[in-house]
Design an enzyme around this catalytic site. Structure first.
Site, PDB file in Angstrom:
ATOM      1  N   TRP A 271     -68.374  77.791   4.225  1.00 16.21           N
ATOM      2  CA  TRP A 271     -68.336  76.948   3.025  1.00 16.21           C
ATOM      3  C   TRP A 271     -66.923  76.482   2.733  1.00 16.21           C
ATOM      4  O   TRP A 271     -66.724  75.329   2.330  1.00 16.21           O
ATOM      5  CB  TRP A 271     -68.951  77.680   1.832  1.00 16.21           C
ATOM      6  CG  TRP A 271     -70.395  78.025   2.069  1.00 16.21           C
ATOM      7  CD1 TRP A 271     -70.940  79.265   2.139  1.00 16.21           C
ATOM      8  CD2 TRP A 271     -71.488  77.101   2.299  1.00 16.21           C
ATOM      9  NE1 TRP A 271     -72.289  79.183   2.393  1.00 16.21           N
ATOM     10  CE2 TRP A 271     -72.644  77.875   2.502  1.00 16.21           C
ATOM     11  CE3 TRP A 271     -71.580  75.709   2.364  1.00 16.21           C
ATOM     12  CZ2 TRP A 271     -73.895  77.304   2.758  1.00 16.21           C
ATOM     13  CZ3 TRP A 271     -72.823  75.137   2.612  1.00 16.21           C
ATOM     14  CH2 TRP A 271     -73.961  75.933   2.799  1.00 16.21           C
TER      15      TRP A 271
ATOM     16  N   ASP B 291     -65.152  78.063  -5.476  1.00 18.33           N
ATOM     17  CA  ASP B 291     -66.582  77.933  -5.226  1.00 18.33           C
ATOM     18  C   ASP B 291     -67.170  79.326  -5.421  1.00 18.33           C
ATOM     19  O   ASP B 291     -66.993  80.205  -4.592  1.00 18.33           O
ATOM     20  CB  ASP B 291     -66.798  77.433  -3.787  1.00 18.33           C
ATOM     21  CG  ASP B 291     -68.279  77.409  -3.395  1.00 18.33           C
ATOM     22  OD1 ASP B 291     -69.138  77.742  -4.230  1.00 18.33           O
ATOM     23  OD2 ASP B 291     -68.559  77.051  -2.233  1.00 18.33           O
TER      24      ASP B 291
ATOM     25  N   LYS C  70     -78.320  80.353  -6.206  1.00 18.05           N
ATOM     26  CA  LYS C  70     -78.063  81.703  -5.698  1.00 18.05           C
ATOM     27  C   LYS C  70     -78.209  82.711  -6.821  1.00 18.05           C
ATOM     28  O   LYS C  70     -78.954  83.662  -6.717  1.00 18.05           O
ATOM     29  CB  LYS C  70     -76.653  81.806  -5.105  1.00 18.05           C
ATOM     30  CG  LYS C  70     -76.284  80.706  -4.118  1.00 18.05           C
ATOM     31  CD  LYS C  70     -76.896  80.902  -2.750  1.00 18.05           C
ATOM     32  CE  LYS C  70     -76.862  79.670  -1.860  1.00 18.05           C
ATOM     33  NZ  LYS C  70     -75.574  79.165  -1.494  1.00 18.05           N
TER      34      LYS C  70
HETATM   35  C1  LIG Z   1     -75.094  77.948  -0.727  1.00 22.20           C
HETATM   36  C2  LIG Z   1     -73.652  77.703  -0.867  1.00 22.20           C
HETATM   37  C3  LIG Z   1     -73.124  76.403  -0.885  1.00 22.20           C
HETATM   38  C4  LIG Z   1     -73.980  75.173  -0.699  1.00 22.20           C
HETATM   39  O1  LIG Z   1     -74.654  74.889  -1.857  1.00 22.20           O
HETATM   40  P1  LIG Z   1     -75.537  73.563  -2.014  1.00 22.20           P
HETATM   41  O2  LIG Z   1     -75.957  73.659  -3.439  1.00 22.20           O
HETATM   42  O3  LIG Z   1     -76.641  73.654  -1.024  1.00 22.20           O
HETATM   43  O4  LIG Z   1     -74.656  72.396  -1.759  1.00 22.20           O
HETATM   44  C5  LIG Z   1     -71.764  76.243  -1.063  1.00 22.20           C
HETATM   45  N1  LIG Z   1     -70.958  77.301  -1.206  1.00 22.20           N
HETATM   46  C6  LIG Z   1     -71.425  78.567  -1.196  1.00 22.20           C
HETATM   47  C7  LIG Z   1     -70.477  79.723  -1.349  1.00 22.20           C
HETATM   48  C8  LIG Z   1     -72.783  78.802  -1.013  1.00 22.20           C
HETATM   49  O5  LIG Z   1     -73.252  80.059  -0.996  1.00 22.20           O
END
Ligand SMILES: *Cc1c(COP(=O)(O)O)cnc(C)c1O
Length: 362
Positions: free
Chosen positions: A104, A173, A197
């Site tokens: 990511w 993030d 998540k």
């Molecule tokens: C799942 C995830 C993403 C991607 O998220 P989307 O909503 O599908 O764009 C980005 N960063 C992390 C840390 C993730 O776990």
């Protein structure tokens, strides 16, 4: 209950708290006596205003955010934030700084490079296949921001103490460990998290942005790509993902009122993770893939002695009502995602299954 529910270890979209699902069910045809579903309700109504404002207030209380922070909802998932962060927060003559700890982070870096920003990767764990969190982070204070991924969903690593930005605003993030533990928000210029998540359904990212960051937003960006548009309109410049926001509010209510806040949630999450790591550490059969000092409480990644056994593990687990244990397609192996909504009972069931499986095949 009509359908038997599994113990859900999905990486995302992931488990939601059962009381939340039950409330959604109860309210789906007639939301609080309005005679219609929340799915059918105007985003300009008082009903929806109350929901979005409640979600924002709960977020501020849970994270102990001061008045300098704004909470907004943006569609496009965490992935759109990879692009919006450099687009909105870069500063002429300064670099944008990143720490690369896996898939990511790598994608976030790519989006900044696409925009021809001056990217500096000031630390990385790529040399060891992203199996650890780098400790040697030196931010010289010259970056516009320092971006890092707080929890690496795929590699199963997590920052225990956040990197020192040396005065540079941190950007994180937090998709896969958002609201899972207590932290100090003050060094952050911006935090974002895809909801699917830890805080709700897919379809929206929650973004927390500090007031002073708004001054950086260029005037000439497309309207829907500017953070200022969301802040100035309370995320209601256009039709927001109403249903997703409604569910997020219910999850946050559950977190505040049933769990009792982030400190309690963190204690439970620690207990959950320990149950599984204790098994991994006391066994030669299961091997954790993350370095011990960098292990994630949210995503536990491990291998078995062979790929055949891993496949069998996932298959037999499902037969026992334990789902979502396959590792990410890019790394293989197994992964148990123990997000907030995964109960201690579910984790105990997994621990028991792991012991049983090792006895049988180890
Ligand atoms: C799942 C995830 C993403 C991607 O998220 P989307 O909503 O599908 O764009 C980005 N960063 C992390 C840390 C993730 O776990």
């Amino acid at each position: 209950m009509k359908y038997k529910r599994i113990h859900n270890f999905n990486p995302g979209p992931a488990a939601l708290p059962l009381p939340v699902l039950e409330q959604i069910r109860d309210e789906i045809l007639n939301y609080k006596g309005t005679g219609m579903s929340i799915l059918e309700t105007s985003h300009r109504s008082k009903t929806f205003d109350e929901i979005i404002n409640e979600a924002i207030e709960r977020t501020k209380r849970l994270l102990n955010l001061g008045n300098q922070f704004h909470v907004i909802f943006v569609q496009g998932g965490a992935s759109l934030q990879f692009a919006m962060v450099p687009m909105n927060l870069s500063v002429d003559g300064k670099s944008v700084d990143y720490i690369n700890t896996g898939t990511w982070s790598t994608k976030a870096i790519k989006e900044a490079r696409i925009q021809k920003k001056e990217v500096r990767v000031i630390a990385s764990s790529e040399d060891e296949n992203f199996s650890y969190i780098p400790q040697d982070v030196h931010e010289d204070g010259k970056g516009a921001y320092l971006h890092f991924t707080s929890n690496n969903t795929i590699k199963g690593t997590q920052w225990t103490t956040f990197p020192d930005g040396g005065g540079v605003p941190l950007v994180s993030d937090m998709s896969s460990d958002f609201m899972s533990r207590v932290f100090d928000p003050s060094p952050f210029g911006l935090i974002y998290a895809g909801a699917q998540k830890n805080i709700g359904p897919a379809g929206v990212a929650m973004v927390i942005i500090r007031e002073d960051m708004l001054e950086r937003v260029p005037q000439d960006l497309p309207t829907m790509l500017k953070y200022t548009t969301y802040v100035e309109n309370n995320s209601l410049a256009n039709t927001p993902p109403c249903f997703a926001i409604y569910v997020i509010n219910l999850v946050l209510k559950w977190l505040e009122e049933e769990i009792g806040g982030l400190k309690k949630m963190e204690e439970i999450n620690r207990e959950k993770a320990k149950l599984i790591y204790d098994i991994i550490d006391s066994s030669d059969f299961y091997k954790g893939t993350a370095r011990k000092d960098s292990r994630s409480m949210m995503n536990i990644t491990f291998r078995l002695p062979s790929e055949e056994l891993e496949e069998l593990f996932v298959k037999e687990a499902l037969k026992e009502g334990l789902g979502g244990l396959k590792g990410h397609r890019s790394v293989g192996g197994c992964r148990a995602s123990l997000y907030n909504a995964v109960t201690l009972d579910s984790v105990k069931a997994l621990a028991e299954f792991m012991r049983h499986f090792e006895k049988k095949y180890g």
